[in-house]
Design a protein around this motif. Sequence first.
Motif, PDB file in Angstrom:
ATOM      1  N   LEU A 115      22.429   2.294  84.735  1.00 14.26           N
ATOM      2  CA  LEU A 115      23.747   1.357  84.095  1.00 14.26           C
ATOM      3  C   LEU A 115      23.493   0.619  83.390  1.00 14.26           C
ATOM      4  O   LEU A 115      24.537   0.150  82.370  1.00 14.26           O
ATOM      5  N   THR A 116      21.557   0.244  82.579  1.00 10.51           N
ATOM      6  CA  THR A 116      22.283  -0.013  81.393  1.00 10.51           C
ATOM      7  C   THR A 116      22.985   0.948  80.049  1.00 10.51           C
ATOM      8  O   THR A 116      22.929   0.050  78.531  1.00 10.51           O
ATOM      9  N   GLY A 117      22.583   2.191  80.331  1.00  9.49           N
ATOM     10  CA  GLY A 117      23.764   3.478  79.203  1.00  9.49           C
ATOM     11  C   GLY A 117      24.760   2.617  79.135  1.00  9.49           C
ATOM     12  O   GLY A 117      25.635   2.609  78.308  1.00  9.49           O
ATOM     13  N   LEU A 118      25.341   2.819  80.192  1.00  4.42           N
ATOM     14  CA  LEU A 118      27.322   2.346  80.018  1.00  4.42           C
ATOM     15  C   LEU A 118      27.248   1.468  79.986  1.00  4.42           C
ATOM     16  O   LEU A 118      27.759   0.847  79.070  1.00  4.42           O
ATOM     17  N   LEU A 119      26.729   0.156  80.699  1.00  5.60           N
ATOM     18  CA  LEU A 119      27.212  -0.847  79.220  1.00  5.60           C
ATOM     19  C   LEU A 119      26.446  -1.309  78.127  1.00  5.60           C
ATOM     20  O   LEU A 119      27.241  -1.971  77.660  1.00  5.60           O
ATOM     21  N   HIS A 120      25.954  -0.349  77.378  1.00  4.26           N
ATOM     22  CA  HIS A 120      25.751  -0.614  76.407  1.00  4.26           C
ATOM     23  C   HIS A 120      26.571   0.149  75.621  1.00  4.26           C
ATOM     24  O   HIS A 120      27.353  -0.800  75.228  1.00  4.26           O
ATOM     25  N   VAL A 121      27.623   0.876  76.126  1.00  9.00           N
ATOM     26  CA  VAL A 121      28.579   1.850  75.735  1.00  9.00           C
ATOM     27  C   VAL A 121      30.079   0.916  75.622  1.00  9.00           C
ATOM     28  O   VAL A 121      30.798   0.958  74.648  1.00  9.00           O
ATOM     29  N   HIS A 122      29.578   0.355  76.583  1.00  6.21           N
ATOM     30  CA  HIS A 122      30.931  -0.697  77.438  1.00  6.21           C
ATOM     31  C   HIS A 122      31.022  -1.393  76.387  1.00  6.21           C
ATOM     32  O   HIS A 122      32.453  -2.122  75.685  1.00  6.21           O
ATOM     33  N   LYS A 123      29.398  -1.904  75.936  1.00  2.00           N
ATOM     34  CA  LYS A 123      30.164  -3.290  74.741  1.00  2.00           C
ATOM     35  C   LYS A 123      30.429  -3.109  73.483  1.00  2.00           C
ATOM     36  O   LYS A 123      31.226  -2.547  72.622  1.00  2.00           O
ATOM     37  N   LEU A 124      29.918  -1.596  73.087  1.00  2.00           N
ATOM     38  CA  LEU A 124      30.134  -0.782  71.886  1.00  2.00           C
ATOM     39  C   LEU A 124      32.372  -0.852  71.594  1.00  2.00           C
ATOM     40  O   LEU A 124      32.974  -0.281  70.421  1.00  2.00           O
ATOM     41  N   LEU A 125      32.283  -0.066  72.696  1.00  4.90           N
ATOM     42  CA  LEU A 125      33.930  -0.108  73.059  1.00  4.90           C
ATOM     43  C   LEU A 125      34.659  -1.353  73.427  1.00  4.90           C
ATOM     44  O   LEU A 125      36.003  -0.638  74.185  1.00  4.90           O
ATOM     45  N   GLU A 126      33.817  -2.710  73.667  1.00  2.00           N
ATOM     46  CA  GLU A 126      35.328  -3.852  73.767  1.00  2.00           C
ATOM     47  C   GLU A 126      36.606  -3.167  73.200  1.00  2.00           C
ATOM     48  O   GLU A 126      37.339  -3.927  73.547  1.00  2.00           O
ATOM     49  N   PRO A 127      36.264  -3.137  71.786  1.00  2.00           N
ATOM     50  CA  PRO A 127      37.387  -3.807  70.932  1.00  2.00           C
ATOM     51  C   PRO A 127      38.565  -3.012  71.370  1.00  2.00           C
ATOM     52  O   PRO A 127      39.437  -2.556  71.539  1.00  2.00           O
ATOM     53  N   VAL A 128      38.161  -1.300  72.171  1.00  4.82           N
ATOM     54  CA  VAL A 128      38.756  -0.295  72.937  1.00  4.82           C
ATOM     55  C   VAL A 128      40.000  -0.624  74.155  1.00  4.82           C
ATOM     56  O   VAL A 128      40.780  -0.953  73.930  1.00  4.82           O
ATOM     57  N   TRP A 129      38.665  -1.434  74.822  1.00  4.69           N
ATOM     58  CA  TRP A 129      39.233  -1.935  75.752  1.00  4.69           C
ATOM     59  C   TRP A 129      40.086  -3.832  75.720  1.00  4.69           C
ATOM     60  O   TRP A 129      41.393  -3.346  76.208  1.00  4.69           O
ATOM     61  N   GLU A 130      40.055  -3.669  74.760  1.00  5.11           N
ATOM     62  CA  GLU A 130      40.637  -5.150  74.439  1.00  5.11           C
ATOM     63  C   GLU A 130      41.866  -4.178  73.923  1.00  5.11           C
ATOM     64  O   GLU A 130      43.589  -5.251  74.629  1.00  5.11           O
ATOM     65  N   ASN A 131      41.994  -3.516  73.237  1.00  2.00           N
ATOM     66  CA  ASN A 131      43.533  -2.862  72.255  1.00  2.00           C
ATOM     67  C   ASN A 131      44.684  -2.151  73.476  1.00  2.00           C
ATOM     68  O   ASN A 131      45.977  -2.574  73.624  1.00  2.00           O
ATOM     69  N   ALA A 132      43.593  -1.910  74.804  1.00  2.00           N
ATOM     70  CA  ALA A 132      44.228  -0.774  75.210  1.00  2.00           C
ATOM     71  C   ALA A 132      44.913  -2.204  76.525  1.00  2.00           C
ATOM     72  O   ALA A 132      46.197  -1.996  76.802  1.00  2.00           O
ATOM     73  N   TRP A 133      44.104  -3.177  77.247  1.00  2.00           N
ATOM     74  CA  TRP A 133      44.893  -4.410  77.875  1.00  2.00           C
ATOM     75  C   TRP A 133      46.116  -5.231  76.747  1.00  2.00           C
ATOM     76  O   TRP A 133      47.137  -5.347  77.526  1.00  2.00           O
ATOM     77  N   GLN A 134      45.743  -5.409  75.667  1.00  2.00           N
ATOM     78  CA  GLN A 134      47.223  -5.858  74.902  1.00  2.00           C
ATOM     79  C   GLN A 134      48.200  -5.018  75.311  1.00  2.00           C
ATOM     80  O   GLN A 134      49.645  -5.659  75.510  1.00  2.00           O
ATOM     81  N   GLN A 135      48.330  -3.782  75.133  1.00  2.00           N
ATOM     82  CA  GLN A 135      49.434  -2.790  75.253  1.00  2.00           C
ATOM     83  C   GLN A 135      49.721  -3.047  76.969  1.00  2.00           C
ATOM     84  O   GLN A 135      50.699  -2.844  76.682  1.00  2.00           O
ATOM     85  N   PHE A 136      49.343  -2.622  77.136  1.00  9.13           N
ATOM     86  CA  PHE A 136      49.515  -2.500  78.560  1.00  9.13           C
ATOM     87  C   PHE A 136      50.085  -3.948  79.436  1.00  9.13           C
ATOM     88  O   PHE A 136      51.264  -3.927  79.977  1.00  9.13           O
ATOM     89  N   VAL A 137      49.870  -5.454  78.402  1.00  5.10           N
ATOM     90  CA  VAL A 137      50.225  -6.607  78.516  1.00  5.10           C
ATOM     91  C   VAL A 137      52.036  -6.644  77.793  1.00  5.10           C
ATOM     92  O   VAL A 137      52.860  -6.482  78.532  1.00  5.10           O
ATOM     93  N   LYS A 138      51.925  -5.771  76.817  1.00  3.96           N
ATOM     94  CA  LYS A 138      53.803  -5.598  76.503  1.00  3.96           C
ATOM     95  C   LYS A 138      53.966  -4.821  76.639  1.00  3.96           C
ATOM     96  O   LYS A 138      55.218  -5.333  77.451  1.00  3.96           O
ATOM     97  N   LYS A 139      53.779  -3.923  78.005  1.00  2.80           N
ATOM     98  CA  LYS A 139      54.291  -2.990  78.865  1.00  2.80           C
ATOM     99  C   LYS A 139      55.272  -3.062  79.912  1.00  2.80           C
ATOM    100  O   LYS A 139      56.422  -3.240  80.152  1.00  2.80           O
ATOM    101  N   SER A 140      54.091  -3.793  81.034  1.00  5.02           N
ATOM    102  CA  SER A 140      54.242  -4.229  81.818  1.00  5.02           C
ATOM    103  C   SER A 140      54.879  -5.509  81.980  1.00  5.02           C
ATOM    104  O   SER A 140      55.184  -6.401  83.203  1.00  5.02           O
ATOM    105  N   GLY A 141      54.065  -6.332  80.738  1.00  6.82           N
ATOM    106  CA  GLY A 141      54.659  -7.735  81.479  1.00  6.82           C
ATOM    107  C   GLY A 141      54.012  -8.583  82.516  1.00  6.82           C
ATOM    108  O   GLY A 141      53.310  -8.319  82.876  1.00  6.82           O
TER     109      GLY A 141
END
Length: 219
Positions: A115-141
């Motif tokens: 889980l430490t490995g998972l969390l470490h990489v998730h933190k590095l990929l936070e911009p990817v998750w944030e961008n995906a969330w923003q695109q999701f909001v635009k499409k789904s409202g």
Amino acid sequence: MVKDGYPITMVSDIVSLPNFENVLPSTYQVDGMIFAVASAPEIPMPEQWMPWLIQSGDSKLVDKDVNKLADALMNGLRAHLDFMRQEKSPLPEELISAEEVNGFRRPSQALESWLTGLLHVHKLLEPVWENAWQQFVKKSGDSTKEAPEARLSRCLKLFSTLANVDLALSYRNEEQTEQLKMNMALLIKQLPSVLADYTKLSGELAGALPNQFETFSKT
């Protein structure tokens, strides 16, 4: 113990080789990191994520070692993607078995490392998750479903708690500490379903996981 048939077996042999001593984290941490890469709404290219797993900047790996390592890591990624496609948990049963320590049942060191490995990489990929969330909001409202950030927060809260139980306990008062200790074994058992929701959420945000399965299974 590394269980045959699980994605972690793709990296267990390479991690144990003398040439990679002090170069890579533990087998479990490496596998958790690869799981987080595979679970991202948009999987980064190998040249971006593979260096994240190297913990020694002064390693003297020859080209043959580098190629062997890259092949093992890519095989691990493909294995995780295949498990996700089949909706199978990446965690061997023994990894989600609580251990008795100081009078209460808690995660094994192997699970904490994963889980430490998972969390470490998730933190590095936070911009990817944030961008995906923003695109999701635009499409789904607006939606009556639970907000993606709430689901992600719930997943990360469990991952963080189980990755560092001592830290989680230190934030709680005496009553809360005892309650967490009593519920720890149950929380561990819930981990596979929460991991499944984590990857499902990624697919919902990006709508790209099927394409990723196809692309990286043929790479």
